[in-house]
Design a protein around this motif. Structure first.
Motif, PDB file in Angstrom:
ATOM      1  N   ASP A  19      81.410 111.012 109.680  1.00  0.00           N
ATOM      2  CA  ASP A  19      82.392 110.020 110.126  1.00  0.00           C
ATOM      3  C   ASP A  19      81.711 108.891 110.901  1.00  0.00           C
ATOM      4  O   ASP A  19      82.020 107.716 110.706  1.00  0.00           O
ATOM      5  CB  ASP A  19      83.470 110.661 110.994  1.00  0.00           C
ATOM      6  CG  ASP A  19      84.406 111.565 110.214  1.00  0.00           C
ATOM      7  OD1 ASP A  19      84.380 111.520 108.965  1.00  0.00           O
ATOM      8  OD2 ASP A  19      85.158 112.321 110.879  1.00  0.00           O
ATOM      9  N   SER A  20      80.776 109.255 111.748  1.00  0.00           N
ATOM     10  CA  SER A  20      80.061 108.264 112.541  1.00  0.00           C
ATOM     11  C   SER A  20      79.245 107.329 111.639  1.00  0.00           C
ATOM     12  O   SER A  20      79.248 106.108 111.818  1.00  0.00           O
ATOM     13  CB  SER A  20      79.153 108.960 113.545  1.00  0.00           C
ATOM     14  OG  SER A  20      78.459 108.023 114.316  1.00  0.00           O
ATOM     15  N   ALA A  21      78.569 107.904 110.662  1.00  0.00           N
ATOM     16  CA  ALA A  21      77.787 107.095 109.723  1.00  0.00           C
ATOM     17  C   ALA A  21      78.705 106.181 108.917  1.00  0.00           C
ATOM     18  O   ALA A  21      78.388 105.008 108.698  1.00  0.00           O
ATOM     19  CB  ALA A  21      76.982 108.000 108.793  1.00  0.00           C
ATOM     20  N   LEU A  23      81.617 105.021 109.841  1.00  0.00           N
ATOM     21  CA  LEU A  23      82.106 103.963 110.726  1.00  0.00           C
ATOM     22  C   LEU A  23      81.038 102.910 110.995  1.00  0.00           C
ATOM     23  O   LEU A  23      81.331 101.715 111.034  1.00  0.00           O
ATOM     24  CB  LEU A  23      82.615 104.567 112.037  1.00  0.00           C
ATOM     25  CG  LEU A  23      83.917 105.362 111.918  1.00  0.00           C
ATOM     26  CD1 LEU A  23      84.209 106.090 113.227  1.00  0.00           C
ATOM     27  CD2 LEU A  23      85.077 104.458 111.536  1.00  0.00           C
ATOM     28  N   ARG A  24      79.794 103.338 111.146  1.00  0.00           N
ATOM     29  CA  ARG A  24      78.709 102.363 111.344  1.00  0.00           C
ATOM     30  C   ARG A  24      78.554 101.466 110.118  1.00  0.00           C
ATOM     31  O   ARG A  24      78.367 100.253 110.242  1.00  0.00           O
ATOM     32  CB  ARG A  24      77.389 103.080 111.644  1.00  0.00           C
ATOM     33  CG  ARG A  24      77.267 103.538 113.086  1.00  0.00           C
ATOM     34  CD  ARG A  24      75.840 103.961 113.425  1.00  0.00           C
ATOM     35  NE  ARG A  24      75.373 105.087 112.632  1.00  0.00           N
ATOM     36  CZ  ARG A  24      75.613 106.368 112.916  1.00  0.00           C
ATOM     37  NH1 ARG A  24      76.293 106.692 113.991  1.00  0.00           N
ATOM     38  NH2 ARG A  24      75.153 107.320 112.140  1.00  0.00           N
ATOM     39  N   ARG A  25      78.654 102.062 108.911  1.00  0.00           N
ATOM     40  CA  ARG A  25      78.575 101.259 107.687  1.00  0.00           C
ATOM     41  C   ARG A  25      79.739 100.276 107.601  1.00  0.00           C
ATOM     42  O   ARG A  25      79.569  99.120 107.234  1.00  0.00           O
ATOM     43  CB  ARG A  25      78.573 102.164 106.445  1.00  0.00           C
ATOM     44  CG  ARG A  25      77.222 102.762 106.120  1.00  0.00           C
ATOM     45  CD  ARG A  25      77.210 103.415 104.743  1.00  0.00           C
ATOM     46  NE  ARG A  25      78.244 104.437 104.593  1.00  0.00           N
ATOM     47  CZ  ARG A  25      78.110 105.718 104.911  1.00  0.00           C
ATOM     48  NH1 ARG A  25      76.977 106.147 105.411  1.00  0.00           N
ATOM     49  NH2 ARG A  25      79.095 106.569 104.732  1.00  0.00           N
ATOM     50  N   ARG A  26      80.929 100.755 107.965  1.00  0.00           N
ATOM     51  CA  ARG A  26      82.117  99.889 107.911  1.00  0.00           C
ATOM     52  C   ARG A  26      81.989  98.727 108.893  1.00  0.00           C
ATOM     53  O   ARG A  26      82.318  97.592 108.557  1.00  0.00           O
ATOM     54  CB  ARG A  26      83.376 100.718 108.222  1.00  0.00           C
ATOM     55  CG  ARG A  26      84.653  99.944 108.143  1.00  0.00           C
ATOM     56  CD  ARG A  26      84.968  99.546 106.711  1.00  0.00           C
ATOM     57  NE  ARG A  26      86.252  98.868 106.686  1.00  0.00           N
ATOM     58  CZ  ARG A  26      86.475  97.742 106.018  1.00  0.00           C
ATOM     59  NH1 ARG A  26      85.535  97.204 105.280  1.00  0.00           N
ATOM     60  NH2 ARG A  26      87.657  97.176 106.060  1.00  0.00           N
ATOM     61  N   VAL A  27      81.502  98.996 110.086  1.00  0.00           N
ATOM     62  CA  VAL A  27      81.291  97.933 111.076  1.00  0.00           C
ATOM     63  C   VAL A  27      80.277  96.923 110.537  1.00  0.00           C
ATOM     64  O   VAL A  27      80.477  95.708 110.635  1.00  0.00           O
ATOM     65  CB  VAL A  27      80.844  98.513 112.433  1.00  0.00           C
ATOM     66  CG1 VAL A  27      80.320  97.421 113.358  1.00  0.00           C
ATOM     67  CG2 VAL A  27      81.994  99.263 113.090  1.00  0.00           C
ATOM     68  N   ALA A  28      79.191  97.409 109.941  1.00  0.00           N
ATOM     69  CA  ALA A  28      78.182  96.510 109.374  1.00  0.00           C
ATOM     70  C   ALA A  28      78.787  95.660 108.252  1.00  0.00           C
ATOM     71  O   ALA A  28      78.517  94.454 108.169  1.00  0.00           O
ATOM     72  CB  ALA A  28      76.988  97.314 108.861  1.00  0.00           C
ATOM     73  N   ASP A  29      79.611  96.273 107.402  1.00  0.00           N
ATOM     74  CA  ASP A  29      80.275  95.530 106.326  1.00  0.00           C
ATOM     75  C   ASP A  29      81.192  94.449 106.900  1.00  0.00           C
ATOM     76  O   ASP A  29      81.223  93.322 106.413  1.00  0.00           O
ATOM     77  CB  ASP A  29      81.091  96.463 105.431  1.00  0.00           C
ATOM     78  CG  ASP A  29      80.245  97.392 104.582  1.00  0.00           C
ATOM     79  OD1 ASP A  29      79.022  97.151 104.467  1.00  0.00           O
ATOM     80  OD2 ASP A  29      80.810  98.372 104.047  1.00  0.00           O
ATOM     81  N   GLU A  31      80.983  93.036 109.876  1.00  0.00           N
ATOM     82  CA  GLU A  31      80.168  91.998 110.504  1.00  0.00           C
ATOM     83  C   GLU A  31      79.623  91.042 109.456  1.00  0.00           C
ATOM     84  O   GLU A  31      79.596  89.818 109.664  1.00  0.00           O
ATOM     85  CB  GLU A  31      79.036  92.626 111.311  1.00  0.00           C
ATOM     86  CG  GLU A  31      79.504  93.287 112.587  1.00  0.00           C
ATOM     87  CD  GLU A  31      78.415  94.072 113.304  1.00  0.00           C
ATOM     88  OE1 GLU A  31      77.427  94.495 112.644  1.00  0.00           O
ATOM     89  OE2 GLU A  31      78.565  94.286 114.516  1.00  0.00           O
TER      90      GLU A  31
END
Length: 68
Positions: A19-21, A23-29, A31
């Motif tokens: 889930d954390s990974a 979410l990090r990918r989604r935030v990067a997308d 951004e």
């Protein structure tokens, strides 16, 4: 404190890590999308300014077709 609690209970679960990974990918997308939209917006503003720079007082006095 959160790190201490997670360490106390044995660390994150595989599900939490996934889930954390994700979410990090989604935030990067998101951004990247914000940056793309900013670049697009800047280009549109530049084009608009260039059009406005070509408007003369005479252009503003001409009636618009269909409106009198």
């Amino acid at each position: 404190m959160a790190k201490a609690i997670v360490g106390f209970i044995g660390g994150p679960t595989p599900s939490q890590l996934r889930d954390s990974a994700m979410l990090r990918r989604r935030v990067a997308d998101l951004e990247a999308e914000v940056l793309r939209l900013k670049v697009e917006n800047d280009g549109l503003l530049k084009a608009l300014r260039e059009q406005v720079d070509h408007v003369t007082a005479g252009d503003l006095l001409e009636p618009v077709a269909g409106h009198r």
